[in-house]
Scaffold this motif. Structure first.
Motif, PDB file in Angstrom:
ATOM      1  N   UNK A  20      38.408  38.362  33.645  1.00 29.22           N
ATOM      2  CA  UNK A  20      39.531  37.679  33.009  1.00 29.22           C
ATOM      3  C   UNK A  20      39.105  37.060  31.684  1.00 29.22           C
ATOM      4  N   UNK A  21      38.031  36.281  31.712  1.00 31.04           N
ATOM      5  CA  UNK A  21      37.564  35.623  30.490  1.00 31.04           C
ATOM      6  C   UNK A  21      36.117  35.205  30.662  1.00 31.04           C
ATOM      7  N   UNK A  22      35.525  34.842  29.554  1.00 25.95           N
ATOM      8  CA  UNK A  22      34.165  34.315  29.581  1.00 25.95           C
ATOM      9  C   UNK A  22      34.036  33.210  28.555  1.00 25.95           C
ATOM     10  N   UNK A  35      35.045  34.271  34.353  1.00 22.18           N
ATOM     11  CA  UNK A  35      36.134  34.195  35.327  1.00 22.18           C
ATOM     12  C   UNK A  35      36.534  35.615  35.697  1.00 22.18           C
ATOM     13  N   UNK A  36      36.587  35.876  37.000  1.00 20.58           N
ATOM     14  CA  UNK A  36      36.955  37.210  37.467  1.00 20.58           C
ATOM     15  C   UNK A  36      38.122  37.117  38.442  1.00 20.58           C
ATOM     16  N   UNK A  37      38.775  38.223  38.599  1.00 23.14           N
ATOM     17  CA  UNK A  37      39.799  38.390  39.618  1.00 23.14           C
ATOM     18  C   UNK A  37      39.279  39.479  40.545  1.00 23.14           C
ATOM     19  N   UNK A  38      39.098  39.131  41.811  1.00 22.85           N
ATOM     20  CA  UNK A  38      38.567  40.069  42.792  1.00 22.85           C
ATOM     21  C   UNK A  38      39.508  40.072  43.984  1.00 22.85           C
ATOM     22  N   UNK A  39      40.149  41.217  44.204  1.00 24.14           N
ATOM     23  CA  UNK A  39      41.080  41.350  45.315  1.00 24.14           C
ATOM     24  C   UNK A  39      42.158  40.264  45.296  1.00 24.14           C
ATOM     25  N   UNK A  40      42.661  39.953  44.105  1.00 22.06           N
ATOM     26  CA  UNK A  40      43.752  38.992  43.967  1.00 22.06           C
ATOM     27  C   UNK A  40      43.334  37.530  43.994  1.00 22.06           C
ATOM     28  N   UNK A  41      42.040  37.244  44.053  1.00 29.98           N
ATOM     29  CA  UNK A  41      41.545  35.864  44.088  1.00 29.98           C
ATOM     30  C   UNK A  41      40.704  35.592  42.846  1.00 29.98           C
TER      31      UNK A  41
END
Length: 85
Positions: A20-22, A35-41
């Motif tokens: 998502x961002x850094x 920041x990551x999105x993994x399986x909707x979380x």
């Protein structure tokens, strides 16, 4: 910045990862927050000065299994780390 979804194979499952961002910390030189999105979380991963990845767990978030965390950080380093610095 949400990139292309990346499949991440771990164990017998394929996960979907989005970066998502850094942010590069101004207070702690060379520390990177991703920041990551993994399986909707949403999750926040930190690469510290010693080049060690850790997950910042906040209330309501789920701890990522260490093996999966290692796999995720390998992909992040190979795809984005050069762009993060």
């Amino acid at each position: 910045m949400i990139g292309i979804p990346l499949p991440v194979s771990y164990g017998h499952k394929v996960y979907t990862l989005y970066v998502i961002s850094y942010v590069t910390s101004l207070l702690l030189e060379n520390e990177i927050s991703v920041d990551i999105l993994l399986e909707g979380k949403n999750h926040r991963l930190i690469l510290n000065q010693g080049r060690v990845w850790r997950q910042k767990v906040v209330e309501g978030s789920i701890q990522i299994e260490p093996g999966l965390l290692g796999r995720l950080t390998q992909i992040i380093e190979s795809r984005w780390l050069g762009k993060l610095k």
